[in-house]
Design a protein around this motif. Structure first.
Motif, PDB file in Angstrom:
ATOM      1  N   GLU A 103       0.720   3.602   3.326  1.00 42.81           N
ATOM      2  CA  GLU A 103      -0.516   3.616   3.041  1.00 42.81           C
ATOM      3  C   GLU A 103      -0.990   5.093   2.842  1.00 42.81           C
ATOM      4  O   GLU A 103      -1.744   5.545   2.062  1.00 42.81           O
ATOM      5  N   ASP A 104      -0.840   5.771   4.168  1.00 42.07           N
ATOM      6  CA  ASP A 104      -1.191   7.257   4.143  1.00 42.07           C
ATOM      7  C   ASP A 104      -0.670   8.246   3.035  1.00 42.07           C
ATOM      8  O   ASP A 104      -1.409   8.893   2.460  1.00 42.07           O
ATOM      9  N   MET A 105       0.430   7.794   2.913  1.00 35.93           N
ATOM     10  CA  MET A 105       1.409   8.737   1.908  1.00 35.93           C
ATOM     11  C   MET A 105       0.805   8.587   0.430  1.00 35.93           C
ATOM     12  O   MET A 105       0.518   9.461  -0.200  1.00 35.93           O
ATOM     13  N   ARG A 106       0.730   7.175   0.274  1.00 39.95           N
ATOM     14  CA  ARG A 106       0.415   6.992  -1.141  1.00 39.95           C
ATOM     15  C   ARG A 106      -1.181   7.446  -1.546  1.00 39.95           C
ATOM     16  O   ARG A 106      -1.607   7.799  -2.641  1.00 39.95           O
ATOM     17  N   LEU A 107      -1.972   7.429  -0.311  1.00 39.22           N
ATOM     18  CA  LEU A 107      -3.436   7.993  -0.755  1.00 39.22           C
ATOM     19  C   LEU A 107      -3.436   9.386  -0.944  1.00 39.22           C
ATOM     20  O   LEU A 107      -4.156   9.945  -1.659  1.00 39.22           O
ATOM     21  N   ARG A 108      -2.138  10.072  -0.460  1.00 41.02           N
ATOM     22  CA  ARG A 108      -2.148  11.617  -0.610  1.00 41.02           C
ATOM     23  C   ARG A 108      -1.429  11.922  -1.948  1.00 41.02           C
ATOM     24  O   ARG A 108      -1.067  13.110  -2.254  1.00 41.02           O
ATOM     25  N   GLY A 109      -0.961  10.758  -2.608  1.00 37.93           N
ATOM     26  CA  GLY A 109      -0.047  10.977  -3.845  1.00 37.93           C
ATOM     27  C   GLY A 109       1.345  11.414  -3.821  1.00 37.93           C
ATOM     28  O   GLY A 109       1.859  11.998  -4.507  1.00 37.93           O
ATOM     29  N   LEU A 110       1.968  10.934  -2.520  1.00 35.69           N
ATOM     30  CA  LEU A 110       3.099  11.219  -1.985  1.00 35.69           C
ATOM     31  C   LEU A 110       3.674   9.992  -2.051  1.00 35.69           C
ATOM     32  O   LEU A 110       3.378   9.078  -1.617  1.00 35.69           O
ATOM     33  N   GLU A 111       5.056   9.957  -2.636  1.00 33.70           N
ATOM     34  CA  GLU A 111       5.748   8.623  -2.563  1.00 33.70           C
ATOM     35  C   GLU A 111       6.738   8.207  -1.131  1.00 33.70           C
ATOM     36  O   GLU A 111       7.515   9.236  -0.627  1.00 33.70           O
ATOM     37  N   PRO A 112       6.191   7.330  -0.401  1.00 36.78           N
ATOM     38  CA  PRO A 112       6.885   7.103   0.895  1.00 36.78           C
ATOM     39  C   PRO A 112       8.202   6.370   0.708  1.00 36.78           C
ATOM     40  O   PRO A 112       8.487   5.721   0.022  1.00 36.78           O
ATOM     41  N   THR A 113       9.179   6.868   1.462  1.00 39.10           N
ATOM     42  CA  THR A 113      10.546   6.316   1.606  1.00 39.10           C
ATOM     43  C   THR A 113      11.076   6.295   2.920  1.00 39.10           C
ATOM     44  O   THR A 113      10.665   6.581   3.909  1.00 39.10           O
TER      45      THR A 113
END
Length: 254
Positions: A103-113
């Protein structure tokens, strides 16, 4: 040639060292970056120049460079060469909200993997049993994974969940909390303990930093709304990419 000597040293790669040549070349490139001889966005010398200076084959050089590209330390541009990657963007995470890494990464426009390191069902360790209030005979799901954002390694996480909440570790794709929520089990509060740590050689390799680099070590124990412990997670965040932020208020005098 003088620049190659300044970066890699004047001597070739010793034949007496049993380690593979490409790994030793990778170590020299990493050391040059750590010393500052190679800085972010600097171009590396060409493969042929490196091969001739160190008396190795171009295949060895290419293998060394491609491994560092896969690890995110170097970048290659078609027709332009190989460059030192820019450092990761620093990420701020508030300590006042319980959210997942994804959730944190998507809020920052980064794709979590996720890169899975281990998934298993086993008996709890004494520490896990104490934290999660388990009997020695109960079992837990243990999930160890490398968390990445935009392809950059950010953290190593070791999560332990009672199997009564999560019976199968393969139910977790990229988000543990999403998998728990799908089963009707959602943590609503957590206690976190932060401390400074230095990364072991193994963990530093996973996070693409130097052995002994600074990290933030975090223990989190999360609870369901009825007060039952639901998750115990130990994490190691790379210190050059993460800031944890807490908002504090001053109590007014009565």
């Amino acid at each position: 040639m003088s620049r190659i000597i300044a970066i890699f040293g004047a001597e070739g790669l010793s034949a007496d060292d049993p380690a593979p040549l490409y790994l030793r070349l990778q170590d020299r490139i990493k050391a040059a970056i750590q010393r500052g001889d190679l800085r972010p966005l600097d171009a590396l010398p060409g493969e042929r120049d490196i091969a001739e200076a160190l008396s190795v084959s171009r295949v060895t050089v290419r293998k060394a460079l491609s491994g560092l590209v896969e690890g995110g330390l170097l970048k290659q541009r078609q027709g332009s060469g190989t460059f030192v990657a820019a450092p990761p963007h620093r990420v701020e995470q508030a300590l006042s909200r319980l959210t997942s890494f994804s959730e944190d990464m998507r809020l920052r426009g980064l794709e979590p993997t996720v890169r899975w390191l281990a998934r298993e069902v086993s008996l709890p360790s004494p520490q896990e049993a104490m934290r999660l209030s388990l009997s020695p005979s109960e079992t837990v799901c243990r999930l160890k994974r490398l968390r990445l954002a935009g392809g950059v390694p950010m953290a190593i996480e070791l999560a332990t969940i009672p199997t009564r909440h999560l019976p199968d570790p393969t139910l977790v794709a990229d988000s543990l909390y999403a998998a728990m929520t799908a089963r009707g089990v959602r943590p609503v509060r957590a206690l976190q303990r932060l401390s400074a740590a230095n990364l072991s050689a193994e963990d530093a390799l996973l996070l693409d930093v130097a052995p002994g680099a600074a990290a933030l070590a975090i223990e989190r124990l999360s609870y369901l709304d009825n007060g039952t412990p639901a998750e115990f997670t130990q994490s190691w965040y790379r210190g050059d990419a993460y800031d944890f932020v807490a908002e504090l208020t001053l109590r007014r005098d009565p």
